[in-house]
Design an enzyme around this catalytic site. Sequence first.
Site: not given
Length: 466
Positions: A158, A88
Amino acid sequence: MSGVKKYIDQNKDRFIEELLHLLRIPSVSADKSYEKDVLDTAQAVHDYLQKAGCNKVEICKTPGYPIVFGEHIIDENLPTVLVYGHYDVQPPDPIDLWESPPFEPVIKSTDLHPDGAIFARGACDDKGQMFMHLKAFEIMMKLNSLPCNVKFMIEGEEEVGSESLDWFVKRNQDKLKNDVILISDTGMISNSQPSITTGLRGLSYVEVEVTGPNRDLHSGLYGGAVANPINVLSKMIASLHDENNHITIPGFYDKVIEATEEERNEMAKAPFSLENYKKALDIDEVYGEKGYTTNERNSIRPTLDVNGIWGGYTGEGAKTVIASKAYAKISMRLVPDQDPDEITELFKNHFEKIAPKAVKVKVNPHHGGHAYVTPIDNIGYQAANKAYTDTFGVPAIPQRSGGSIPIVALFEKELKSKTILMGFGLDSDAIHSPNEHYGVFNYLKGIETIPLFYKYYVDLFKMNPS
């Protein structure tokens, strides 16, 4: 030319194009409108792991975005390296400050990257650095040189606190069992002087809401007679630092472990030009806690920063209004032994206490994590240093980072493993900012260096099996 370097030379165009493919998928985990793109990225990582040679790859469901898990077990008696990364990325805002579209990667030369840098959101943080490990694994498989077992755990949250990772790790300890964890989500000093991150700051992240009147008011009819939440919030935030830029929250520093004079002297050996630092940021002077150098302020000292502040009318033209509410997002970077939950509570109590009775205050905790330190006598650190020395020609310098990777402390607690932070980015790569980029040199040099880590780690492990 070694087999690894020859393979990279023969396949570098493909390696770059495959990374560009990943970067074109806007996997922004913080924005639900990108949900399909995040899931598409997980599938792409799955497919690349499969093609690289993993004998088991799966997309593991979690309460949030999935975790891509892969493994290649060649001998249960050999050590296992667990590679962590994230697919991500941060939101691209503000879009108008990008020189090229954030999800249409381009390669162009810069002063620090004469061989070219890839400009795109996620180029350095963390798709480019994560993908180095997949390509390094591919090379070891193709050259039949993988010296140990390897597992991959690539997550998709994250950038929003890794909540599902915590859930996943606690439920899959046998699946994730390893001897050392390898992460490339940090940086190094320069392209001629590698460094290994030996410490990370912890994090406490909160959002505050200040409410005044029950509706927006006309600033002419009510101005001066009722509290303006934006004015009040600004004053409250300003009071969180004193004249020496020391944080004023009672108890904030109570558990801070001060770096020794010896540690500070070792840190000072790292090459650093204050003038170049200021020039790169286009600032006339640095700013921070009195009594500490710039490199100490951004690594071994705790901080408090406002990450965003808003309220009232911000559109075009004028609107004379006293807003009912004002908001701010605040992050506090922590050092050993500060506990993020304790710091969040200290902040909440203090912020509520300093608020005037004319407003109501609400503090909403987001995510956090503990600080982390890796000892340099660890065989993982030693293997990384030997690998960097081979490919860069000089030993790496141990360096503490000001950033936070909260899951590193989680890994040590739950998996009982040390983490080695082999970063290849540069401070100038503008992660989390417009025009994020990652040097082609750094990307390929990482792919070249990582297989050497495996080699040296296994050698040292056999000498020190305990």
